[in-house]
Design an enzyme around this catalytic site. Structure first.
Site, PDB file in Angstrom:
ATOM      1  N   ARG A  82     -14.717 -34.147  21.242  1.00 51.60           N
ATOM      2  CA  ARG A  82     -13.783 -34.512  19.932  1.00 51.60           C
ATOM      3  C   ARG A  82     -12.831 -33.362  19.517  1.00 51.60           C
ATOM      4  O   ARG A  82     -11.510 -33.587  19.924  1.00 51.60           O
ATOM      5  CB  ARG A  82     -14.928 -34.504  18.665  1.00 51.60           C
ATOM      6  CG  ARG A  82     -14.232 -35.006  17.426  1.00 51.60           C
ATOM      7  CD  ARG A  82     -13.237 -34.235  16.634  1.00 51.60           C
ATOM      8  NE  ARG A  82     -14.028 -32.936  16.263  1.00 51.60           N
ATOM      9  CZ  ARG A  82     -13.481 -32.152  15.632  1.00 51.60           C
ATOM     10  NH1 ARG A  82     -12.056 -31.970  15.755  1.00 51.60           N
ATOM     11  NH2 ARG A  82     -13.928 -30.758  15.343  1.00 51.60           N
ATOM     12  N   ASP A  83     -13.240 -32.112  19.286  1.00 52.88           N
ATOM     13  CA  ASP A  83     -12.257 -30.995  19.321  1.00 52.88           C
ATOM     14  C   ASP A  83     -11.449 -30.978  20.411  1.00 52.88           C
ATOM     15  O   ASP A  83     -10.155 -30.544  20.451  1.00 52.88           O
ATOM     16  CB  ASP A  83     -12.960 -29.828  18.726  1.00 52.88           C
ATOM     17  CG  ASP A  83     -11.860 -28.780  18.475  1.00 52.88           C
ATOM     18  OD1 ASP A  83     -10.858 -29.051  18.219  1.00 52.88           O
ATOM     19  OD2 ASP A  83     -12.467 -27.554  18.265  1.00 52.88           O
ATOM     20  N   HIS A 101     -17.612 -20.696  15.099  1.00 55.10           N
ATOM     21  CA  HIS A 101     -16.778 -21.651  15.850  1.00 55.10           C
ATOM     22  C   HIS A 101     -15.510 -20.751  16.285  1.00 55.10           C
ATOM     23  O   HIS A 101     -14.680 -20.631  15.812  1.00 55.10           O
ATOM     24  CB  HIS A 101     -16.275 -22.850  15.411  1.00 55.10           C
ATOM     25  CG  HIS A 101     -15.383 -23.784  15.882  1.00 55.10           C
ATOM     26  ND1 HIS A 101     -15.568 -25.050  16.246  1.00 55.10           N
ATOM     27  CD2 HIS A 101     -14.169 -23.689  16.626  1.00 55.10           C
ATOM     28  CE1 HIS A 101     -14.688 -25.789  16.902  1.00 55.10           C
ATOM     29  NE2 HIS A 101     -13.937 -24.985  17.098  1.00 55.10           N
ATOM     30  N   HIS A 141     -12.477 -19.307  19.119  1.00 51.60           N
ATOM     31  CA  HIS A 141     -11.527 -19.495  20.060  1.00 51.60           C
ATOM     32  C   HIS A 141     -11.278 -18.213  21.038  1.00 51.60           C
ATOM     33  O   HIS A 141     -11.281 -17.302  20.357  1.00 51.60           O
ATOM     34  CB  HIS A 141     -10.321 -20.318  19.193  1.00 51.60           C
ATOM     35  CG  HIS A 141     -10.463 -21.583  18.959  1.00 51.60           C
ATOM     36  ND1 HIS A 141      -9.442 -22.328  18.541  1.00 51.60           N
ATOM     37  CD2 HIS A 141     -11.536 -22.444  18.594  1.00 51.60           C
ATOM     38  CE1 HIS A 141      -9.851 -23.497  17.996  1.00 51.60           C
ATOM     39  NE2 HIS A 141     -11.095 -23.437  18.190  1.00 51.60           N
ATOM     40  N   CYS A 168      -5.125 -24.222  22.387  1.00 53.44           N
ATOM     41  CA  CYS A 168      -4.770 -23.763  21.246  1.00 53.44           C
ATOM     42  C   CYS A 168      -3.692 -24.547  20.834  1.00 53.44           C
ATOM     43  O   CYS A 168      -2.644 -23.925  21.011  1.00 53.44           O
ATOM     44  CB  CYS A 168      -4.899 -22.272  20.855  1.00 53.44           C
ATOM     45  SG  CYS A 168      -4.619 -21.792  19.350  1.00 53.44           S
ATOM     46  N   ASN A 176     -10.750 -23.543  22.651  1.00 56.43           N
ATOM     47  CA  ASN A 176     -12.233 -23.324  22.365  1.00 56.43           C
ATOM     48  C   ASN A 176     -12.945 -22.504  23.283  1.00 56.43           C
ATOM     49  O   ASN A 176     -12.610 -22.642  24.595  1.00 56.43           O
ATOM     50  CB  ASN A 176     -12.597 -24.849  22.244  1.00 56.43           C
ATOM     51  CG  ASN A 176     -12.235 -25.734  21.283  1.00 56.43           C
ATOM     52  OD1 ASN A 176     -12.438 -24.929  20.086  1.00 56.43           O
ATOM     53  ND2 ASN A 176     -11.669 -26.804  21.335  1.00 56.43           N
TER      54      ASN A 176
HETATM   55 MG    MG Z   1     -12.035 -25.495  18.121  1.00 64.03          MG
END
Ligand code: MG
Length: 316
Positions: free
Chosen positions: A30-31, A222, A224, A255, A264
């Site tokens: 998803r992300d 979460h 990065h 990003c 991520n």
């Molecule tokens: Mg992310």
């Protein structure tokens, strides 16, 4: 497959004050994919998610029920979700609003996530609302999801820095975090959306949330890797008692705000560290790496994950 042999796994040397088990919330499908230029065919996504679950990931965020025009990479949610019936993992889906929840419920989703912002600028740009207006938009979504006994995750983005506003005050993050929990979210995911956090900052935010009455068990992190800090921040969070960590297979996603290939935290990099620390995740690093190498081929570019690269080079 990755090469077997002594270097395919880290040496296992536990450290003090760390959890015995970490649940990885896998966000690659998803992300990750929503931030990739290439639009991946539905069948490839389905195979990707099956392979992630087969590698031992227990929570695989599957897709997003945003309006297809907003995120064309995930416009096939209705086609994809029915292909995942036999996946042996929890499959949360992102829902932006009541319409998104309708679509997710119609397909039988059991876990949803809403996507909030700690800053006004990002709320305005991403949600076209103020922070408080976005909370008001989530309220009926979370209430109805809870009524249907769905698990609800609240993403909170820009928890450490914002590309337009700069540093984000901790008290501001705490306010929105508490508001999301008060709406009925079961879990929060604290997003370092532009990757600027450092370990002391992570500890300060987690401490402030704890002092404000937010249980650490309800917090996921979460991070990065835009500035190479994701694993250091994750380790700091684990030392604070956090046991839910978001990561993206192969580091998918980049990003979008820093125009960097590295966004991520790569799940493989995370698993390498956790395996080395003797922290259980249930993930088979070799199978996961093979999956990300396979997906990198589909996307036509190498994975930014150091672990994927290191383990993939062994076989050539
Ligand atoms: Mg992310």
């Amino acid at each position: 497959m990755t090469a077997a042999g002594p270097e395919a796994l880290p040496m296992r040397v536990p450290a003090n004050n760390l959890p015995a088990h970490v649940r990885i919330h896998e966000v690659g499908a998803r992300d990750g994919l929503q931030n990739e230029k290439t639009v991946v065919p539905t069948e490839v996504k389905a195979e990707f998610i099956h392979r992630l679950a087969d590698a031992g990931l227990t929570t695989v965020e599957a897709t997003s029920f945003v309006h297809p025009a907003w995120v064309p990479q995930l416009a096939d949610a209705e086609e994809l979700f029915p292909l995942l019936r036999d996946v042996n993992a929890e499959l949360p889906v992102l829902v932006p609003n009541s319409r998104g929840l309708d679509r997710a419920l119609a397909l039988g989703a059991r876990r949803i996530a809403v996507f909030g912002s700690a800053t006004e600028t990002f709320a305005s740009r991403n949600l076209n609302r103020t922070v408080d207006e976005s909370l008001a938009m989530f309220e009926p979504v979370v209430a109805r999801a809870r009524q249907d006994r769905l698990h609800v995750r609240g993403y909170l983005s820009m928890c450490f820095g914002d590309p337009w506003e700069g540093a984000v005050p901790i008290r501001q993050v705490v306010r929105v975090a508490k508001a999301l929990l008060d709406l009925g979210c079961d879990e929060l995911s604290l997003g370092d959306t532009i990757g600027v956090a450092t370990p002391g900052h992570a500890v300060a935010l987690l401490t402030a949330l704890n002092e404000a009455g937010v249980p650490t068990s309800a917090i996921g992190v979460h991070f990065h890797d835009t500035y190479g800090q994701a694993l250091a921040n994750t380790l700091a969070a684990l030392q604070q008692g956090v046991t839910t960590v978001d990561a993206s297979a192969g580091g998918l996603g980049g990003c979008p705000y820093a125009k960097s290939a590295t966004g991520n935290l790569a799940t493989e990099d995370l698993v390498w560290m956790l395996d080395g620390l003797g922290i259980e995740t249930g993930v088979d690093l070799g199978r996961l790496t093979a999956t990300s190498a396979w997906m990198a081929e589909r996307l036509g570019r190498p994975s930014p994950s150091r672990t994927v690269r290191a383990l993939s080079h062994k076989e050539s």
